[in-house]
Design a protein around this motif. Sequence first.
Motif, PDB file in Angstrom:
ATOM      1  N   THR A  56      -6.087   0.077   5.476  1.00 12.14           N
ATOM      2  CA  THR A  56      -6.393   1.488   5.207  1.00 12.14           C
ATOM      3  C   THR A  56      -5.290   2.163   4.397  1.00 12.14           C
ATOM      4  OG1 THR A  56      -5.399   2.088   7.338  1.00 12.14           O
ATOM      5  CG2 THR A  56      -7.788   1.734   7.288  1.00 12.14           C
ATOM      6  N   TRP A  57      -4.051   1.707   4.571  1.00 15.04           N
ATOM      7  CA  TRP A  57      -2.933   2.325   3.859  1.00 15.04           C
ATOM      8  C   TRP A  57      -3.103   2.181   2.355  1.00 15.04           C
ATOM      9  CZ3 TRP A  57       0.666   5.770   4.340  1.00 15.04           C
ATOM     10  CH2 TRP A  57       1.726   5.808   3.415  1.00 15.04           C
ATOM     11  N   HIS A  58      -3.552   1.032   1.934  1.00 17.08           N
ATOM     12  CA  HIS A  58      -3.637   0.738   0.506  1.00 17.08           C
ATOM     13  C   HIS A  58      -4.852   1.385  -0.155  1.00 17.08           C
ATOM     14  CE1 HIS A  58      -0.326  -2.030   1.118  1.00 17.08           C
ATOM     15  NE2 HIS A  58      -1.007  -2.605   2.092  1.00 17.08           N
ATOM     16  N   THR A  59      -5.755   1.943   0.626  1.00 19.65           N
ATOM     17  CA  THR A  59      -6.898   2.658   0.058  1.00 19.65           C
ATOM     18  C   THR A  59      -6.584   4.126  -0.193  1.00 19.65           C
ATOM     19  OG1 THR A  59      -7.849   3.296   2.202  1.00 19.65           O
ATOM     20  CG2 THR A  59      -8.440   1.118   1.331  1.00 19.65           C
ATOM     21  N   LEU A  60      -5.440   4.609   0.301  1.00 16.90           N
ATOM     22  CA  LEU A  60      -5.086   6.016   0.139  1.00 16.90           C
ATOM     23  C   LEU A  60      -4.539   6.274  -1.268  1.00 16.90           C
ATOM     24  CD1 LEU A  60      -3.251   6.645   3.532  1.00 16.90           C
ATOM     25  CD2 LEU A  60      -5.624   7.213   2.968  1.00 16.90           C
ATOM     26  N   ALA A  93      12.158 -10.314   3.166  1.00 24.02           N
ATOM     27  CA  ALA A  93      12.979 -10.117   1.975  1.00 24.02           C
ATOM     28  C   ALA A  93      13.037  -8.639   1.644  1.00 24.02           C
ATOM     29  CB  ALA A  93      12.415 -10.902   0.795  1.00 24.02           C
ATOM     30  N   ARG A  94      14.139  -8.222   1.056  1.00 19.73           N
ATOM     31  CA  ARG A  94      14.295  -6.843   0.609  1.00 19.73           C
ATOM     32  C   ARG A  94      13.841  -6.740  -0.840  1.00 19.73           C
ATOM     33  NH1 ARG A  94      19.719  -4.772   0.479  1.00 19.73           N
ATOM     34  NH2 ARG A  94      18.779  -2.718   0.561  1.00 19.73           N
ATOM     35  N   ARG A  95      13.011  -5.744  -1.113  1.00 19.80           N
ATOM     36  CA  ARG A  95      12.548  -5.507  -2.470  1.00 19.80           C
ATOM     37  C   ARG A  95      12.964  -4.108  -2.894  1.00 19.80           C
ATOM     38  NH1 ARG A  95       8.177  -7.787   0.391  1.00 19.80           N
ATOM     39  NH2 ARG A  95       7.803  -9.964  -0.161  1.00 19.80           N
ATOM     40  N   GLY A  96      12.642  -3.745  -4.128  1.00 24.26           N
ATOM     41  CA  GLY A  96      13.018  -2.419  -4.607  1.00 24.26           C
ATOM     42  C   GLY A  96      12.420  -1.311  -3.771  1.00 24.26           C
ATOM     43  N   ARG A  97      11.183  -1.512  -3.340  1.00 26.94           N
ATOM     44  CA  ARG A  97      10.515  -0.572  -2.459  1.00 26.94           C
ATOM     45  C   ARG A  97      10.017  -1.338  -1.243  1.00 26.94           C
ATOM     46  NH1 ARG A  97       8.628   4.224  -5.341  1.00 26.94           N
ATOM     47  NH2 ARG A  97       9.374   4.110  -7.495  1.00 26.94           N
ATOM     48  N   GLY A  98       9.850  -0.648  -0.150  1.00 32.25           N
ATOM     49  CA  GLY A  98       9.437  -1.302   1.073  1.00 32.25           C
ATOM     50  C   GLY A  98       7.968  -1.691   1.066  1.00 32.25           C
ATOM     51  N   ALA A  99       7.517  -2.216   2.195  1.00 32.75           N
ATOM     52  CA  ALA A  99       6.143  -2.701   2.323  1.00 32.75           C
ATOM     53  C   ALA A  99       5.119  -1.594   2.117  1.00 32.75           C
ATOM     54  CB  ALA A  99       5.957  -3.327   3.703  1.00 32.75           C
ATOM     55  N   LEU A 100       5.527  -0.352   2.307  1.00 35.92           N
ATOM     56  CA  LEU A 100       4.618   0.780   2.131  1.00 35.92           C
ATOM     57  C   LEU A 100       4.619   1.310   0.703  1.00 35.92           C
ATOM     58  CD1 LEU A 100       5.551   2.642   5.417  1.00 35.92           C
ATOM     59  CD2 LEU A 100       3.443   1.366   5.001  1.00 35.92           C
ATOM     60  N   GLY A 101       5.511   0.775  -0.133  1.00 38.91           N
ATOM     61  CA  GLY A 101       5.599   1.240  -1.510  1.00 38.91           C
ATOM     62  C   GLY A 101       6.573   2.380  -1.721  1.00 38.91           C
ATOM     63  N   PHE A 102       7.378   2.708  -0.699  1.00 36.46           N
ATOM     64  CA  PHE A 102       8.338   3.809  -0.771  1.00 36.46           C
ATOM     65  C   PHE A 102       9.755   3.281  -0.596  1.00 36.46           C
ATOM     66  CE2 PHE A 102       4.473   6.044   0.030  1.00 36.46           C
ATOM     67  CZ  PHE A 102       4.657   7.355  -0.388  1.00 36.46           C
ATOM     68  N   HIS A 103      10.717   4.030  -1.108  1.00 38.06           N
ATOM     69  CA  HIS A 103      12.117   3.737  -0.825  1.00 38.06           C
ATOM     70  C   HIS A 103      12.345   3.867   0.683  1.00 38.06           C
ATOM     71  CE1 HIS A 103      13.535   3.757  -5.032  1.00 38.06           C
ATOM     72  NE2 HIS A 103      12.625   4.688  -5.222  1.00 38.06           N
ATOM     73  N   ALA A 123      -1.258   5.467  12.339  1.00 30.94           N
ATOM     74  CA  ALA A 123      -2.669   5.072  12.223  1.00 30.94           C
ATOM     75  C   ALA A 123      -2.876   3.960  11.209  1.00 30.94           C
ATOM     76  CB  ALA A 123      -3.512   6.285  11.840  1.00 30.94           C
ATOM     77  N   HIS A 124      -1.870   3.719  10.363  1.00 31.19           N
ATOM     78  CA  HIS A 124      -2.010   2.732   9.287  1.00 31.19           C
ATOM     79  C   HIS A 124      -1.116   1.507   9.506  1.00 31.19           C
ATOM     80  CE1 HIS A 124      -4.410   5.636   7.038  1.00 31.19           C
ATOM     81  NE2 HIS A 124      -3.507   6.541   7.369  1.00 31.19           N
ATOM     82  N   ASP A 169      -1.920   8.117  -3.919  1.00 35.34           N
ATOM     83  CA  ASP A 169      -0.477   8.343  -3.813  1.00 35.34           C
ATOM     84  C   ASP A 169      -0.169   9.667  -3.137  1.00 35.34           C
ATOM     85  OD1 ASP A 169      -0.065   5.938  -5.029  1.00 35.34           O
ATOM     86  OD2 ASP A 169       0.702   6.748  -6.915  1.00 35.34           O
ATOM     87  N   GLY A 170      -0.885  10.714  -3.493  1.00 33.22           N
ATOM     88  CA  GLY A 170      -0.625  12.021  -2.895  1.00 33.22           C
ATOM     89  C   GLY A 170      -0.857  12.027  -1.401  1.00 33.22           C
ATOM     90  N   GLU A 171      -1.853  11.313  -0.924  1.00 33.97           N
ATOM     91  CA  GLU A 171      -2.112  11.223   0.513  1.00 33.97           C
ATOM     92  C   GLU A 171      -0.995  10.452   1.215  1.00 33.97           C
ATOM     93  OE1 GLU A 171      -6.909  11.078   0.910  1.00 33.97           O
ATOM     94  OE2 GLU A 171      -5.995   9.386  -0.159  1.00 33.97           O
ATOM     95  N   GLN A 172      -0.555   9.365   0.582  1.00 36.07           N
ATOM     96  CA  GLN A 172       0.552   8.607   1.165  1.00 36.07           C
ATOM     97  C   GLN A 172       1.820   9.447   1.218  1.00 36.07           C
ATOM     98  OE1 GLN A 172       0.959   5.014  -1.136  1.00 36.07           O
ATOM     99  NE2 GLN A 172      -0.788   4.009  -0.153  1.00 36.07           N
ATOM    100  N   GLU A 173       2.067  10.235   0.192  1.00 36.09           N
ATOM    101  CA  GLU A 173       3.275  11.074   0.150  1.00 36.09           C
ATOM    102  C   GLU A 173       3.271  12.101   1.277  1.00 36.09           C
ATOM    103  OE1 GLU A 173       4.224  10.873  -4.661  1.00 36.09           O
ATOM    104  OE2 GLU A 173       3.035  12.515  -3.846  1.00 36.09           O
TER     105      GLU A 173
END
Length: 311
Positions: A189-193, A137-147, A283-284, A195-199
């Motif tokens: 591991t992605w969800h432990t980062l 399904a398409r959501r406002g943000r993708g599975a990674l939490g980003f547009h 890596a994530h 926001d600044g690290e994910q960006e």
Amino acid sequence: MQRRWGKGVPIAQRGPGWTYRPDDAPPSVYGPHQPGIVTPHLTHALLTAYDLDGADPREVLEHWTKEAETRHAQGQTVTLGLGPAVLPSPRLKPLPHFHGDALDPRRCGGDLAVLIQADDPPEPLEGLRPRWQRRGARRGRGALGFHDGTLNLKRPRDFDRHVWVTGNDHTGMVGGTYLVVRDIHVQPTWHTLKDGEQEQIIGRDKRTGAPLTGTRLFDAPILDQLPPDAHIRVAAPRTAHVAILRRGYDTPEGLLFLAFMADPRRQFTPLMQRLAEHDALHAHTQHRGSAIFAIPPGAQRNSFIAQPLLD
């Protein structure tokens, strides 16, 4: 809910070819291309791969072509594909193993594929027993939490260059395309980062979606000012020297990644090799399913999808 298709203008008739809006005309199997590729990106997707198990692909595809046209009238899009065993072709050669792959054979391959997209969760076509099936399904943000998808192909000239088959292939594939499917799991591991690290890994602001070198969602990123392993820098056509049309859907585990292109050997394989080696995001994530299908062009009247390829 049944989608009401607008009175769209065919893509080929929209000015000089540098602008794009999805063709919102009612979809049909009878046209230059199958629906579900450059038609509007709907909310839900169901992708099913099938093994023929001795069934005649002509009979199956003739039945599915009629059913697809019925579904189109109900506001869905149906896209039919052929696997390597049905259509031997250099462009359908199995993808190589990429660094980090953890493929499950139960999520890979298939003789035929059916991609159904709709505003409500669709039901599969009948006729064969599924080999595997994935919903997204398409959501406002993708599975990674980003547009997602802001750098995707958008211009008809880009589709002609990178998506549609124009020659050097089976005659019956002209106007068609190829679909690469990757079932991607987002690692914990992605969800432990933070926001600044994910960006820094993605190369975008998580709140606005703007590249780290801009302020608005659709600002063009200044690639050489981003971290060298930032995802949008490594994946950008200007960096990778290839382009594909992405049409992804979120799943509970991550992403059902769908990519359309004219030649997977020359487009997806080098892009994926580059991502596997240089993308900080790799890596994530882990690719657990993979498949490749030929997507023939639309059918002629009184015919069915792929008939010229199977005659």
